[in-house]
Design a protein around this motif. Structure first.
Motif, PDB file in Angstrom:
ATOM      1  N   LYS A   1       0.948  -1.106  -0.105  1.00 34.24           N
ATOM      2  CA  LYS A   1       0.124  -0.050  -0.057  1.00 34.24           C
ATOM      3  C   LYS A   1       0.877   1.225  -0.016  1.00 34.24           C
ATOM      4  O   LYS A   1       0.675   2.175  -0.821  1.00 34.24           O
ATOM      5  N   ALA A   2       1.867   1.359   1.069  1.00 35.03           N
ATOM      6  CA  ALA A   2       2.742   2.634   1.176  1.00 35.03           C
ATOM      7  C   ALA A   2       3.389   2.562  -0.547  1.00 35.03           C
ATOM      8  O   ALA A   2       3.597   3.859  -0.684  1.00 35.03           O
ATOM      9  N   LEU A   3       3.984   1.431  -0.971  1.00 37.62           N
ATOM     10  CA  LEU A   3       4.746   1.726  -2.233  1.00 37.62           C
ATOM     11  C   LEU A   3       3.766   2.268  -3.293  1.00 37.62           C
ATOM     12  O   LEU A   3       4.017   3.048  -4.186  1.00 37.62           O
ATOM     13  N   GLU A   4       2.642   1.562  -3.207  1.00 38.00           N
ATOM     14  CA  GLU A   4       1.786   2.041  -4.341  1.00 38.00           C
ATOM     15  C   GLU A   4       1.229   3.582  -4.332  1.00 38.00           C
ATOM     16  O   GLU A   4       1.220   4.326  -5.341  1.00 38.00           O
ATOM     17  N   GLU A   5       1.089   3.866  -2.848  1.00 41.48           N
ATOM     18  CA  GLU A   5       1.010   5.468  -2.802  1.00 41.48           C
ATOM     19  C   GLU A   5       1.996   6.333  -3.001  1.00 41.48           C
ATOM     20  O   GLU A   5       1.513   7.451  -3.388  1.00 41.48           O
ATOM     21  N   ALA A   6       3.092   5.817  -3.052  1.00 40.25           N
ATOM     22  CA  ALA A   6       4.320   6.682  -3.555  1.00 40.25           C
ATOM     23  C   ALA A   6       4.681   6.476  -4.790  1.00 40.25           C
ATOM     24  O   ALA A   6       5.653   6.930  -5.509  1.00 40.25           O
ATOM     25  N   GLY A   7       3.814   5.763  -5.661  1.00 36.90           N
ATOM     26  CA  GLY A   7       4.281   5.493  -7.042  1.00 36.90           C
ATOM     27  C   GLY A   7       5.285   4.639  -7.393  1.00 36.90           C
ATOM     28  O   GLY A   7       5.838   4.660  -8.441  1.00 36.90           O
ATOM     29  N   ILE A   8       5.649   3.641  -6.690  1.00 35.10           N
ATOM     30  CA  ILE A   8       6.598   2.861  -6.843  1.00 35.10           C
ATOM     31  C   ILE A   8       6.065   1.378  -6.801  1.00 35.10           C
ATOM     32  O   ILE A   8       5.442   0.801  -6.326  1.00 35.10           O
ATOM     33  N   SER A   9       6.522   0.972  -8.011  1.00 39.14           N
ATOM     34  CA  SER A   9       6.096  -0.524  -8.579  1.00 39.14           C
ATOM     35  C   SER A   9       6.748  -1.542  -7.907  1.00 39.14           C
ATOM     36  O   SER A   9       7.880  -1.429  -7.467  1.00 39.14           O
ATOM     37  N   SER A  10       6.054  -2.803  -7.607  1.00 48.37           N
ATOM     38  CA  SER A  10       6.576  -3.894  -6.934  1.00 48.37           C
ATOM     39  C   SER A  10       6.962  -5.077  -7.834  1.00 48.37           C
ATOM     40  O   SER A  10       5.842  -5.474  -8.650  1.00 48.37           O
ATOM     41  N   VAL A  11       8.067  -5.774  -7.884  1.00 45.98           N
ATOM     42  CA  VAL A  11       8.362  -6.992  -8.701  1.00 45.98           C
ATOM     43  C   VAL A  11       8.788  -7.763  -7.827  1.00 45.98           C
ATOM     44  O   VAL A  11       9.664  -7.644  -6.913  1.00 45.98           O
ATOM     45  N   PHE A  12       8.378  -9.306  -7.982  1.00 48.67           N
ATOM     46  CA  PHE A  12       8.973 -10.218  -7.072  1.00 48.67           C
ATOM     47  C   PHE A  12       9.669 -11.233  -7.756  1.00 48.67           C
ATOM     48  O   PHE A  12       9.137 -11.507  -8.994  1.00 48.67           O
ATOM     49  N   TYR A  13      10.652 -11.848  -7.342  1.00 47.21           N
ATOM     50  CA  TYR A  13      11.196 -12.867  -8.047  1.00 47.21           C
ATOM     51  C   TYR A  13      11.443 -13.856  -6.836  1.00 47.21           C
ATOM     52  O   TYR A  13      12.217 -14.011  -5.788  1.00 47.21           O
ATOM     53  N   ASP A  14      10.634 -15.011  -7.198  1.00 46.42           N
ATOM     54  CA  ASP A  14      10.450 -16.282  -6.071  1.00 46.42           C
ATOM     55  C   ASP A  14      10.155 -15.969  -4.787  1.00 46.42           C
ATOM     56  O   ASP A  14      10.785 -16.395  -3.833  1.00 46.42           O
ATOM     57  N   GLY A  15       9.184 -14.896  -4.548  1.00 46.88           N
ATOM     58  CA  GLY A  15       8.863 -14.212  -3.551  1.00 46.88           C
ATOM     59  C   GLY A  15       9.514 -13.151  -2.762  1.00 46.88           C
ATOM     60  O   GLY A  15       9.468 -12.757  -1.520  1.00 46.88           O
ATOM     61  N   HIS A  16      10.837 -12.862  -3.330  1.00 50.70           N
ATOM     62  CA  HIS A  16      11.511 -11.964  -2.948  1.00 50.70           C
ATOM     63  C   HIS A  16      11.223 -10.620  -3.695  1.00 50.70           C
ATOM     64  O   HIS A  16      11.230 -10.535  -4.816  1.00 50.70           O
ATOM     65  N   ARG A  17      11.125  -9.451  -2.910  1.00 48.17           N
ATOM     66  CA  ARG A  17      10.837  -8.082  -3.590  1.00 48.17           C
ATOM     67  C   ARG A  17      11.900  -7.580  -4.040  1.00 48.17           C
ATOM     68  O   ARG A  17      12.818  -7.081  -3.118  1.00 48.17           O
ATOM     69  N   HIS A  18      12.100  -6.913  -5.246  1.00 43.25           N
ATOM     70  CA  HIS A  18      13.194  -6.100  -5.693  1.00 43.25           C
ATOM     71  C   HIS A  18      13.095  -4.657  -5.017  1.00 43.25           C
ATOM     72  O   HIS A  18      11.882  -4.226  -4.891  1.00 43.25           O
ATOM     73  N   THR A  19      14.054  -4.329  -4.633  1.00 38.34           N
ATOM     74  CA  THR A  19      13.910  -3.123  -3.445  1.00 38.34           C
ATOM     75  C   THR A  19      14.923  -1.961  -4.177  1.00 38.34           C
ATOM     76  O   THR A  19      16.108  -2.339  -4.148  1.00 38.34           O
ATOM     77  N   SER A  20      14.384  -0.981  -4.679  1.00 42.56           N
ATOM     78  CA  SER A  20      15.446   0.218  -5.059  1.00 42.56           C
ATOM     79  C   SER A  20      15.596   1.052  -3.712  1.00 42.56           C
ATOM     80  O   SER A  20      14.792   0.845  -2.670  1.00 42.56           O
ATOM     81  N   GLY A  21      16.215   2.014  -4.005  1.00 45.81           N
ATOM     82  CA  GLY A  21      16.822   2.858  -2.840  1.00 45.81           C
ATOM     83  C   GLY A  21      15.616   3.553  -2.433  1.00 45.81           C
ATOM     84  O   GLY A  21      15.372   3.684  -0.992  1.00 45.81           O
ATOM     85  N   GLU A  22      14.659   3.980  -3.391  1.00 47.17           N
ATOM     86  CA  GLU A  22      13.484   4.838  -2.722  1.00 47.17           C
ATOM     87  C   GLU A  22      12.597   4.055  -2.200  1.00 47.17           C
ATOM     88  O   GLU A  22      11.868   4.284  -1.146  1.00 47.17           O
ATOM     89  N   ALA A  23      12.714   2.643  -2.825  1.00 45.46           N
ATOM     90  CA  ALA A  23      11.414   1.842  -2.257  1.00 45.46           C
ATOM     91  C   ALA A  23      11.859   1.477  -0.664  1.00 45.46           C
ATOM     92  O   ALA A  23      11.053   1.315   0.333  1.00 45.46           O
ATOM     93  N   LEU A  24      13.411   1.184  -0.448  1.00 48.34           N
ATOM     94  CA  LEU A  24      13.754   0.788   0.765  1.00 48.34           C
ATOM     95  C   LEU A  24      13.539   1.871   1.728  1.00 48.34           C
ATOM     96  O   LEU A  24      13.187   1.520   2.988  1.00 48.34           O
ATOM     97  N   ARG A  25      13.601   3.087   1.487  1.00 47.37           N
ATOM     98  CA  ARG A  25      13.297   4.413   2.168  1.00 47.37           C
ATOM     99  C   ARG A  25      11.781   4.185   2.730  1.00 47.37           C
ATOM    100  O   ARG A  25      11.370   4.478   3.928  1.00 47.37           O
ATOM    101  N   CYS A  26      11.014   3.828   1.729  1.00 49.00           N
ATOM    102  CA  CYS A  26       9.557   3.897   2.102  1.00 49.00           C
ATOM    103  C   CYS A  26       9.339   2.567   2.874  1.00 49.00           C
ATOM    104  O   CYS A  26       8.454   2.667   3.734  1.00 49.00           O
ATOM    105  N   ILE A  27       9.916   1.434   2.544  1.00 55.08           N
ATOM    106  CA  ILE A  27       9.568   0.086   3.517  1.00 55.08           C
ATOM    107  C   ILE A  27       9.975   0.518   4.756  1.00 55.08           C
ATOM    108  O   ILE A  27       9.407  -0.113   5.761  1.00 55.08           O
ATOM    109  N   GLU A  28      11.248   0.937   5.105  1.00 50.66           N
ATOM    110  CA  GLU A  28      11.735   1.044   6.531  1.00 50.66           C
ATOM    111  C   GLU A  28      10.828   2.021   7.176  1.00 50.66           C
ATOM    112  O   GLU A  28      10.508   1.578   8.288  1.00 50.66           O
ATOM    113  N   LYS A  29      10.488   2.943   6.733  1.00 50.83           N
ATOM    114  CA  LYS A  29       9.257   4.275   7.302  1.00 50.83           C
ATOM    115  C   LYS A  29       8.193   3.177   7.786  1.00 50.83           C
ATOM    116  O   LYS A  29       7.509   3.486   8.580  1.00 50.83           O
TER     117      LYS A  29
END
Length: 272
Positions: free
Chosen positions: A48-76
């Motif tokens: 939800k947080a990534l979607e609201e921030a306009g950051i797309s999510s891609v998964f590989y075998d259950g692991h989320r690809h995490t950009s620097g921008e995404a990481l900041r959003c995820i930690e928050k």
């Protein structure tokens, strides 16, 4: 004093009433002299947080690809929303919970994860997952100190490497590593289903008990997608001395004391 690590996730995390019921179950475990550790991710909240921030999510075998921008959003989201909410729920129900992540006290040291997968032609393919890490070292002094003082550690799946670079760590993989390092008596994975199925969603194919060697043979058939990191974490925990692993339906909180205190068979029990 038995030590239990619970990987908390799925619908049990989303619904407030379920969260309160699980908190009551943990209080009962604590009252029966169990030491309880809670490890959590935050998939739905992160999505939800990534979607609201306009950051797309891609998964590989259950692991989320995490950009620097995404990481900041995820930690928050993990620390400011999910962890804080869980700590509040536990404290409301008579526990003394402390919210931390692997970065606190540098108790969990990570390194960048390179995801490898075997292609149909037998070649090994590598996938860059961005700021996704694997836990390399776990120093249990901080958690042991909290447990000995009567606290319930509530741990978010974030960690840093030796140079201070931060990583998002898959919650299941993180929980399995912590369970192994603490040599817990039981590692419980809460999911949205009743356990592991040979042929999901056929209820008759639910596996009530299975050994680790037999489980290895189910990758690619019963074990696919998001179940891969869950089962991998279970196997790693068992390989490193954890006595019992249980996959339970987190929407049925009463199963926690049924399995851990009354030793009834529910969910899928995995043995060494």
């Amino acid at each position: 004093m038995p030590k239990i690590l619970i990987k908390y996730g799925g619908n049990a995390m989303i619904h407030e009433q379920l969260k309160e019921e699980i908190a009551k179950q943990l209080k009962e475990l604590k009252d029966r002299n169990y030491q309880v550790i809670l490890v959590h991710g935050g998939g739905p909240f992160i999505n939800k947080a990534l979607e609201e921030a306009g950051i797309s999510s891609v998964f590989y075998d259950g692991h989320r690809h995490t950009s620097g921008e995404a990481l900041r959003c995820i930690e928050k989201t993990l620390k400011g929303e999910v962890n804080g909410s869980l700590v509040s729920a536990l404290n409301r129900n008579g526990l003394s919970a402390v919210g931390i992540s692997g970065k606190d006290g540098k108790f969990a040291v990570a390194k960048k994860r390179v995801h490898r997968k075997t292609a149909p032609d037998g070649t090994i393919q590598e996938q860059d997952l961005g700021f996704v890490g694997d836990l390399m070292e776990v120093d249990t002094k901080l958690i042991d100190g909290l447990l000995d003082a009567g606290f319930v550690p509530v741990i978010a799946c974030l960690a840093s490497d030796e140079e201070g670079n931060d990583y998002n760590v898959n919650g299941d993989v993180f929980a399995g590593k912590i369970a192994a390092a603490l040599n817990v008596d039981a590692y419980v994975v809460l999911t949205d289903v009743d356990g592991l199925y040979r042929s999901f969603p056929d209820p008759n194919s639910l596996i009530p008990e299975i050994s680790a060697p037999e489980l290895q043979g189910l990758f690619g058939s019963a074990i696919t997608g998001g179940m891969i990191p869950k089962i991998t974490s279970c196997l790693e925990a068992l390989e490193n001395g954890v006595k019992k692993v249980v996959i339970l339906n987190g929407t049925k909180p009463e199963l926690l004391t049924d399995v851990l205190v009354d030793h009834r068979k529910n969910g899928t029990i995995i043995t060494p």
